[in-house]
Design a protein around this motif. Structure first.
Motif, mmCIF file in Angstrom:
data_model
loop_
_atom_site.group_PDB
_atom_site.id
_atom_site.type_symbol
_atom_site.label_atom_id
_atom_site.label_comp_id
_atom_site.label_asym_id
_atom_site.label_seq_id
_atom_site.Cartn_x
_atom_site.Cartn_y
_atom_site.Cartn_z
ATOM 1 N N ASP A 1 0.822 -1.286 -0.042
ATOM 2 C CA ASP A 1 0.191 -0.016 0.000
ATOM 3 C C ASP A 1 0.881 1.278 -0.066
ATOM 4 N N LEU A 2 2.172 1.237 0.482
ATOM 5 C CA LEU A 2 2.836 2.376 0.591
ATOM 6 C C LEU A 2 3.831 2.820 -0.850
ATOM 7 N N TYR A 3 3.869 3.851 -1.228
ATOM 8 C CA TYR A 3 4.504 4.172 -2.338
ATOM 9 C C TYR A 3 5.193 5.556 -2.095
ATOM 10 N N VAL A 4 6.223 5.807 -2.752
ATOM 11 C CA VAL A 4 6.841 7.102 -3.087
ATOM 12 C C VAL A 4 6.330 7.766 -4.455
ATOM 13 N N LEU A 5 5.903 8.831 -4.338
ATOM 14 C CA LEU A 5 5.389 9.514 -5.395
ATOM 15 C C LEU A 5 6.477 10.566 -5.893
ATOM 16 N N LEU A 6 6.754 10.520 -7.149
ATOM 17 C CA LEU A 6 7.761 11.204 -7.573
ATOM 18 C C LEU A 6 6.893 12.302 -8.620
ATOM 19 N N LYS A 7 7.123 13.457 -8.899
ATOM 20 C CA LYS A 7 6.568 14.307 -9.625
ATOM 21 C C LYS A 7 7.700 15.138 -10.407
ATOM 22 N N PHE A 8 7.763 15.044 -11.887
ATOM 23 C CA PHE A 8 8.511 15.629 -12.598
ATOM 24 C C PHE A 8 7.973 16.100 -13.971
ATOM 25 N N GLU A 9 8.031 17.210 -14.386
ATOM 26 C CA GLU A 9 7.330 17.581 -15.803
ATOM 27 C C GLU A 9 6.081 17.397 -15.908
ATOM 28 N N GLY A 10 5.141 17.109 -15.115
ATOM 29 C CA GLY A 10 3.835 16.633 -15.062
ATOM 30 C C GLY A 10 3.593 15.117 -15.089
ATOM 31 N N LEU A 11 4.678 14.459 -14.957
ATOM 32 C CA LEU A 11 4.509 13.088 -14.797
ATOM 33 C C LEU A 11 4.634 12.873 -13.232
ATOM 34 N N LEU A 12 3.430 11.808 -13.026
ATOM 35 C CA LEU A 12 3.399 11.116 -11.549
ATOM 36 C C LEU A 12 3.971 9.674 -11.720
ATOM 37 N N LEU A 13 5.021 9.663 -10.915
ATOM 38 C CA LEU A 13 5.487 8.202 -11.020
ATOM 39 C C LEU A 13 5.651 7.647 -9.643
ATOM 40 N N LEU A 14 4.826 6.402 -9.534
ATOM 41 C CA LEU A 14 4.958 5.730 -8.019
ATOM 42 C C LEU A 14 5.805 4.663 -8.071
ATOM 43 N N ILE A 15 6.569 4.626 -7.018
ATOM 44 C CA ILE A 15 7.541 3.412 -6.644
ATOM 45 C C ILE A 15 7.243 2.933 -5.311
ATOM 46 N N PRO A 16 6.965 1.624 -5.217
ATOM 47 C CA PRO A 16 7.064 1.015 -3.834
ATOM 48 C C PRO A 16 7.878 1.535 -2.828
ATOM 49 N N GLN A 17 7.450 2.066 -1.713
ATOM 50 C CA GLN A 17 8.220 2.559 -0.661
ATOM 51 C C GLN A 17 9.299 1.779 -0.131
ATOM 52 N N PRO A 18 9.332 0.435 0.043
ATOM 53 C CA PRO A 18 10.334 -0.552 0.458
ATOM 54 C C PRO A 18 11.189 -0.601 -0.668
ATOM 55 N N GLU A 19 11.145 -0.205 -1.775
ATOM 56 C CA GLU A 19 12.092 -0.271 -2.933
ATOM 57 C C GLU A 19 12.829 1.019 -2.962
ATOM 58 N N VAL A 20 12.632 2.056 -2.272
ATOM 59 C CA VAL A 20 13.175 3.496 -2.119
ATOM 60 C C VAL A 20 14.275 3.539 -0.813
ATOM 61 N N GLN A 21 15.528 3.799 -0.996
ATOM 62 C CA GLN A 21 16.475 3.690 0.125
ATOM 63 C C GLN A 21 16.317 5.319 1.021
ATOM 64 N N ALA A 22 15.995 6.302 0.065
ATOM 65 C CA ALA A 22 16.109 7.633 0.710
ATOM 66 C C ALA A 22 15.647 8.561 -0.288
ATOM 67 N N VAL A 23 15.394 9.692 0.370
ATOM 68 C CA VAL A 23 14.831 10.820 -0.486
ATOM 69 C C VAL A 23 16.065 12.082 0.134
ATOM 70 N N GLU A 24 16.637 12.770 -0.975
ATOM 71 C CA GLU A 24 17.469 13.579 -0.682
ATOM 72 C C GLU A 24 17.525 14.900 -1.508
ATOM 73 N N ILE A 25 18.190 15.885 -1.169
ATOM 74 C CA ILE A 25 18.053 17.185 -1.907
ATOM 75 C C ILE A 25 19.143 17.224 -2.947
ATOM 76 N N MET A 26 18.711 18.080 -4.089
ATOM 77 C CA MET A 26 19.705 18.155 -5.158
ATOM 78 C C MET A 26 20.988 18.733 -4.676
ATOM 79 N N ALA A 27 21.015 19.643 -3.778
ATOM 80 C CA ALA A 27 22.342 20.187 -3.155
ATOM 81 C C ALA A 27 23.434 19.126 -2.738
ATOM 82 N N ASP A 28 22.974 18.059 -2.549
ATOM 83 C CA ASP A 28 23.629 16.679 -2.195
ATOM 84 C C ASP A 28 24.365 16.087 -3.432
#
Length: 161
Positions: free
Chosen positions: A3-30
């Motif tokens: 049930d848990l997803y990470v939703l990425l938005k870019f250029e109008g696209l919504l892309l959902l990835i299962p949360q357990p398959e995402v390690q981290a969310v970081e900022i572009m400055a990194d």
């Protein structure tokens, strides 16, 4: 799928990835921005040459590779992979519980399936159609388009095109 997803938005696209398959969310400055022959826009992790770094890629809304990062890209997600995680930039990112949001994932129609595409399902979220893919499929897709990009760079440098 859970049930848990990470939703990425870019250029109008919504892309959902299962949360357990995402390690981290970081900022572009990194991100250590540096051009690469594989099409990555930069690296996340140790200083280049000092250990394992995660390549960070930037995609357009048609999932083609972008070499220049749009100013709107504020974040990137690290997607789990067998050896090192792989980064993907996005304008916005949020956690999404599809059951709590009463969302229904629909299998990608056969007519929309194309070779090498990581997309498996569609979902309507906030009156927009979103795409669903697994982390491993997205990592495989990024590796595929990186290989194509490397071949193009090799042809260009050898005067083949």
């Amino acid at each position: 799928m859970g049930d848990l997803y990470v939703l990425l938005k870019f250029e109008g696209l919504l892309l959902l990835i299962p949360q357990p398959e995402v390690q981290a969310v970081e900022i572009m400055a990194d991100v250590h921005v540096a051009a690469s022959t594989m099409g990555a826009i930069g690296w996340f992790g140790h200083e280049p040459g000092h250990g394992q770094n995660s390549p960070v890629f930037c995609l357009a809304n048609d999932l083609s590779l972008l070499i220049d990062v749009p100013e709107t890209r504020q974040y990137f997600v690290l997607i789990k992979a067998p050896e090192i995680p792989v980064g993907l930039t996005c304008d916005e990112v949020e956690d999404l519980n599809i059951r709590r949001q009463h969302l229904s994932l629909q299998p990608l129609p056969t007519i929309m399936q194309i070779p090498h595409s990581p997309l498996t399902h569609l979902v309507v979220y906030e009156d927009q159609v979103g795409c669903v893919c697994s982390g491993p499929a997205l990592v495989d897709y990024l590796a595929y388009i990186a290989t194509l990009y490397e071949q193009t760079v090799e042809l260009d440098s050898s005067g083949g095109w």
